[in-house]
Design a protein around this motif. Structure first.
Motif, PDB file in Angstrom:
ATOM      1  N   LEU A 204       0.828  -1.203   0.000  1.00 13.06           N
ATOM      2  CA  LEU A 204       0.000   0.000   0.000  1.00 13.06           C
ATOM      3  C   LEU A 204       0.867   1.260   0.000  1.00 13.06           C
ATOM      4  O   LEU A 204       0.484   2.284  -0.573  1.00 13.06           O
ATOM      5  CB  LEU A 204      -0.939  -0.006   1.203  1.00 13.06           C
ATOM      6  CG  LEU A 204      -2.049  -1.075   1.181  1.00 13.06           C
ATOM      7  CD1 LEU A 204      -2.817  -1.066   2.488  1.00 13.06           C
ATOM      8  CD2 LEU A 204      -2.987  -0.855  -0.002  1.00 13.06           C
ATOM      9  N   LEU A 205       2.034   1.198   0.637  1.00 16.14           N
ATOM     10  CA  LEU A 205       2.954   2.342   0.602  1.00 16.14           C
ATOM     11  C   LEU A 205       3.427   2.608  -0.824  1.00 16.14           C
ATOM     12  O   LEU A 205       3.582   3.765  -1.233  1.00 16.14           O
ATOM     13  CB  LEU A 205       4.160   2.085   1.520  1.00 16.14           C
ATOM     14  CG  LEU A 205       3.906   2.232   3.014  1.00 16.14           C
ATOM     15  CD1 LEU A 205       5.115   1.730   3.808  1.00 16.14           C
ATOM     16  CD2 LEU A 205       3.594   3.676   3.381  1.00 16.14           C
ATOM     17  N   MET A 206       3.651   1.547  -1.596  1.00 17.85           N
ATOM     18  CA  MET A 206       4.045   1.735  -2.992  1.00 17.85           C
ATOM     19  C   MET A 206       2.908   2.381  -3.791  1.00 17.85           C
ATOM     20  O   MET A 206       3.125   3.265  -4.620  1.00 17.85           O
ATOM     21  CB  MET A 206       4.420   0.384  -3.620  1.00 17.85           C
ATOM     22  CG  MET A 206       5.604  -0.336  -2.962  1.00 17.85           C
ATOM     23  SD  MET A 206       7.165   0.572  -3.027  1.00 17.85           S
ATOM     24  CE  MET A 206       7.229   1.275  -1.366  1.00 17.85           C
ATOM     25  N   VAL A 207       1.695   1.940  -3.534  1.00 17.00           N
ATOM     26  CA  VAL A 207       0.534   2.532  -4.213  1.00 17.00           C
ATOM     27  C   VAL A 207       0.356   3.992  -3.787  1.00 17.00           C
ATOM     28  O   VAL A 207      -0.159   4.818  -4.542  1.00 17.00           O
ATOM     29  CB  VAL A 207      -0.743   1.717  -3.908  1.00 17.00           C
ATOM     30  CG1 VAL A 207      -1.955   2.322  -4.600  1.00 17.00           C
ATOM     31  CG2 VAL A 207      -0.570   0.259  -4.354  1.00 17.00           C
ATOM     32  N   GLU A 504     -14.825 -14.093  -6.628  1.00 19.01           N
ATOM     33  CA  GLU A 504     -14.494 -12.667  -6.648  1.00 19.01           C
ATOM     34  C   GLU A 504     -14.968 -11.966  -5.380  1.00 19.01           C
ATOM     35  O   GLU A 504     -14.231 -11.159  -4.798  1.00 19.01           O
ATOM     36  CB  GLU A 504     -15.130 -11.989  -7.875  1.00 19.01           C
ATOM     37  CG  GLU A 504     -14.802 -10.512  -7.976  1.00 19.01           C
ATOM     38  CD  GLU A 504     -15.318  -9.880  -9.259  1.00 19.01           C
ATOM     39  OE1 GLU A 504     -15.245  -8.644  -9.388  1.00 19.01           O
ATOM     40  OE2 GLU A 504     -15.803 -10.635 -10.144  1.00 19.01           O
ATOM     41  N   ALA A 505     -16.151 -12.276  -4.922  1.00 20.87           N
ATOM     42  CA  ALA A 505     -16.673 -11.632  -3.713  1.00 20.87           C
ATOM     43  C   ALA A 505     -15.803 -11.946  -2.501  1.00 20.87           C
ATOM     44  O   ALA A 505     -15.591 -11.094  -1.628  1.00 20.87           O
ATOM     45  CB  ALA A 505     -18.108 -12.099  -3.462  1.00 20.87           C
ATOM     46  N   GLU A 506     -15.286 -13.161  -2.466  1.00 21.04           N
ATOM     47  CA  GLU A 506     -14.425 -13.579  -1.352  1.00 21.04           C
ATOM     48  C   GLU A 506     -13.106 -12.809  -1.365  1.00 21.04           C
ATOM     49  O   GLU A 506     -12.603 -12.395  -0.322  1.00 21.04           O
ATOM     50  CB  GLU A 506     -14.167 -15.082  -1.466  1.00 21.04           C
ATOM     51  CG  GLU A 506     -13.461 -15.694  -0.272  1.00 21.04           C
ATOM     52  CD  GLU A 506     -13.266 -17.188  -0.434  1.00 21.04           C
ATOM     53  OE1 GLU A 506     -12.781 -17.820   0.518  1.00 21.04           O
ATOM     54  OE2 GLU A 506     -13.590 -17.727  -1.530  1.00 21.04           O
ATOM     55  N   ILE A 507     -12.559 -12.597  -2.552  1.00 23.54           N
ATOM     56  CA  ILE A 507     -11.302 -11.849  -2.687  1.00 23.54           C
ATOM     57  C   ILE A 507     -11.507 -10.403  -2.253  1.00 23.54           C
ATOM     58  O   ILE A 507     -10.695  -9.838  -1.502  1.00 23.54           O
ATOM     59  CB  ILE A 507     -10.790 -11.896  -4.144  1.00 23.54           C
ATOM     60  CG1 ILE A 507     -10.532 -13.335  -4.555  1.00 23.54           C
ATOM     61  CG2 ILE A 507      -9.529 -11.054  -4.304  1.00 23.54           C
ATOM     62  CD1 ILE A 507     -10.399 -13.521  -6.040  1.00 23.54           C
ATOM     63  N   SER A 512      -9.633  -6.620   0.706  1.00 26.83           N
ATOM     64  CA  SER A 512     -10.305  -5.412   0.231  1.00 26.83           C
ATOM     65  C   SER A 512      -9.353  -4.238   0.055  1.00 26.83           C
ATOM     66  O   SER A 512      -9.469  -3.474  -0.914  1.00 26.83           O
ATOM     67  CB  SER A 512     -11.433  -5.029   1.199  1.00 26.83           C
ATOM     68  OG  SER A 512     -10.905  -4.810   2.505  1.00 26.83           O
ATOM     69  N   ALA A 513      -8.392  -4.073   0.970  1.00 28.69           N
ATOM     70  CA  ALA A 513      -7.492  -2.919   0.898  1.00 28.69           C
ATOM     71  C   ALA A 513      -6.648  -2.963  -0.368  1.00 28.69           C
ATOM     72  O   ALA A 513      -6.565  -1.982  -1.127  1.00 28.69           O
ATOM     73  CB  ALA A 513      -6.600  -2.868   2.133  1.00 28.69           C
ATOM     74  N   LEU A 514      -6.016  -4.120  -0.628  1.00 29.87           N
ATOM     75  CA  LEU A 514      -5.174  -4.236  -1.823  1.00 29.87           C
ATOM     76  C   LEU A 514      -6.013  -4.141  -3.095  1.00 29.87           C
ATOM     77  O   LEU A 514      -5.651  -3.435  -4.041  1.00 29.87           O
ATOM     78  CB  LEU A 514      -4.401  -5.561  -1.813  1.00 29.87           C
ATOM     79  CG  LEU A 514      -3.055  -5.602  -1.090  1.00 29.87           C
ATOM     80  CD1 LEU A 514      -2.422  -6.963  -1.250  1.00 29.87           C
ATOM     81  CD2 LEU A 514      -2.122  -4.514  -1.586  1.00 29.87           C
TER      82      LEU A 514
END
Length: 581
Positions: A204-207, A504-507, A512-514
């Protein structure tokens, strides 16, 4: 030290011949007391070293026992030449005590001798770790640990990495090892988890637009203990790079690790670039994905030579062979030991042939070989007079691992391991594997790695043929780090997890953050995280990782010093909405 200090004007190690005739004060622990007929000698120890104190007035020693803490004052004098002690830096001088004050009494008998702590049962050492840490050997390793981490931090900053601390209280991860869970007081029935690694946060820091991140990161995993793995917590040099390829990550790791090992050890260290060994080749040549390259022995595959053999144990089996030069002259006990070792790891036997000076093959297996097989073995294995060729045959999944263990045992028993630190990268790991019991396709390692070939490979290839952009650093048979080029594309991420059985819903729910972040513009990024504890274990030559950690848990994940895990009160359980069942 300034003269204003009432306990000491110099540390024990600072006292030298330059101080002869000067009045000094020193403070520390009484290591030994030796009575030489009216003259008593004390070895006084502090964090920095040891100095000898000579006491002429016995009344000064009232209340003084071994391991009590004292402050002593008096002039520094030169020791007689025949009493010099070359084992300590202050061995030519001593303090002639004119006053002595007991600062901290040692009222209990010692559970073990401090000087012999390393030979004491480990659980006793851990229960009295504050005493164990007084032993100069362990004490110096903790000092080394501090210097080592400071070196890593300075090196990473010089390379342009920014140190960022990521959260300790986080969310439970559905992948990897078991989490340590923490119940929430404010949110009934919900839990935090201690991070197994800062994986998601550093991505997330890279994003978020940071270019080069690092930290000396604490990681928490509820795993069983091993010699090279501490249960509970460990530390790693965690780093991540935006807009970086695999080779750029390798270049950073090579520079940092080669310099760190060279700085803290006098042994030879692999110079960059480290060898790159594909996973498939490592399993074939070394029988493991953690090869010890100090061992010169290599494994070859000769399965094709024995498909139709008359020797039943080899027929239709995976057959590996190891050529050991100059081994034919070993005593009978050597071959018996190797057979016993083979049986202990689950093999049914261990075949071999010896090669005599005339290139004749000796041994019971020779009669099952054709002339063509003998010639092919000579060419493939590089057979020469005096060598021994060992055979390992078993199922496809077992033979490589067994061959690897035989290779390791041969290398150690014959003293073939070269001195120093031999590092390599293991690359091209399989992205997926089939679960042994169900045959279900699952991730082999890190599910957030970029598949080689991207989306096209995921859509067109057999999952078991897909390789991941994953890599490990291995040193002397010990895995120091794993890492990967990360999957930063949400479409590829969905497909990769779909193959492993995720909806997909599970992922979206579990990651969720990524998943959300990647939909707002994510740069390509990659990184790794060499283990600090494991590096120190190798540098110090210790066999257990607990020898380089100040306050480790024992092998059963217990803190014997503070009594963790412990029982908490009913009120604490109620506060966090927990009921023991």
């Amino acid at each position: 030290m300034t003269a204003a200090n009432e306990y000491r004007t110099k540390t024990c190690a600072e006292i030298s011949e330059d101080d002869i005739g000067q009045e000094v004060r020193a403070a520390g622990w009484v290591e030994t007391i030796r009575d030489h007929g009216g003259i008593i000698f004390i070895d006084l120890r502090d964090h920095y070293g040891v100095v000898q104190v000579v006491v002429h007035e016995e009344c000064l020693l009232e209340g003084v026992t071994r391991e009590c803490v004292i402050s002593v004052a008096g002039p520094v004098v030169l020791r007689s030449e025949d009493t010099y002690n070359s084992k300590i830096a202050t061995g030519t001088v001593e303090i002639r005590a004119s006053s002595l004050t007991v600062l901290g009494k040692c009222v209990n008998s010692l559970p073990f001798e401090i000087s012999a702590a390393a030979d004491v049962k480990e659980d006793i050492r851990l229960r009295y770790r504050f005493l164990d840490l007084r032993n100069p050997g362990l004490h110096s390793r903790i000092v080394l640990r501090s210097r080592f981490i400071a070196f890593l931090r300075e090196k990473m900053q010089k390379l342009g990495f920014l140190e960022v601390q990521t959260p300790i209280l986080s969310a439970s991860s559905p992948e990897g090892a078991r989490d340590y869970l923490i119940p929430s007081r404010k949110h009934r029935g919900r839990f935090y988890a201690l991070p197994q690694a800062p994986q998601i946060f550093k991505q997330l820091l890279m994003v978020s637009g940071f270019d080069r991140y690092f930290q000396i990161a604490p990681c928490f995993r509820d795993e069983d203990s091993r010699a090279d793995r501490s249960p509970g917590e460990f530390y790693q040099l965690d780093f991540e790079m935006a807009f970086a390829t695999q080779e750029e990550v390798f270049a950073v790791a090579e520079e940092v690790l080669s310099e760190a090992f060279s700085h803290f050890s006098e042994l030879p260290v692999s110079a960059p670039p480290f060898p790159r060994i594909p996973y498939h080749d490592a399993m074939l040549k070394y029988g493991t994905d953690k090869p010890d390259l100090r061992n010169p022995l290599e494994i070859i595959d000769i399965s094709d030579l024995f498909v139709e053999t008359g020797f039943a144990p080899f027929r239709m089996k995976t057959v590996r062979a190891i050529c050991v030069p100059d081994c034919a002259g070993q005593p009978r006990s050597f071959f018996e030991h190797m057979l016993n070792f083979a049986m202990s790891i689950g093999m049914k036997g261990l075949g071999y042939i010896k090669v005599d000076e005339n290139m004749n093959y000796l041994g019971p297996i020779d009669k099952f070989l054709s002339d063509e097989q003998r010639l092919e073995l000579k060419l493939r294995a590089g057979l020469k007079p005096g060598c021994v060729l060992y055979f390992i045959a078993d199922r496809r999944d077992l033979a490589p691992k067994m061959a690897g263990q035989i290779r390791t045992e041969l290398g150690q028993r014959l003293g073939l391991l070269k001195e120093g630190f031999r590092m390599c990268f293991i690359t091209d790991f399989p992205m997926y594997e089939a679960e042994e019991e169900t045959g279900k396709i699952i991730f082999t390692h890190n599910p957030f790695s970029m598949p080689q070939g991207g989306l096209k490979a995921l859509e067109e290839k057999d999952p078991l043929d897909i390789l991941a952009c994953q890599y490990d650093i291995v040193c002397n048979g010990v895995e120091l780090s794993s890492g990967a080029v990360r999957n930063h594309d949400p479409e590829i991420m969905l497909k990769a997890f779909e193959i492993a059985g995720y909806e997909e819903a599970e992922i979206i729910e579990k990651f969720s953050a990524l998943y959300s972040a990647f939909r707002y513009g994510a740069p390509p990024h990659a990184g790794m995280a060499p283990g600090v504890d494991r590096m120190l274990m190798l540098i110090t030559g210790e066999q257990s990782i607990r020898e380089v950690i100040a306050f480790p848990m024992n092998s059963n994940a217990q803190d014997l010093l503070l009594g963790a895990p412990g029982i908490v009160s009913e009120a604490q359980l109620r506060e966090t909405h927990i009921k023991i069942r």
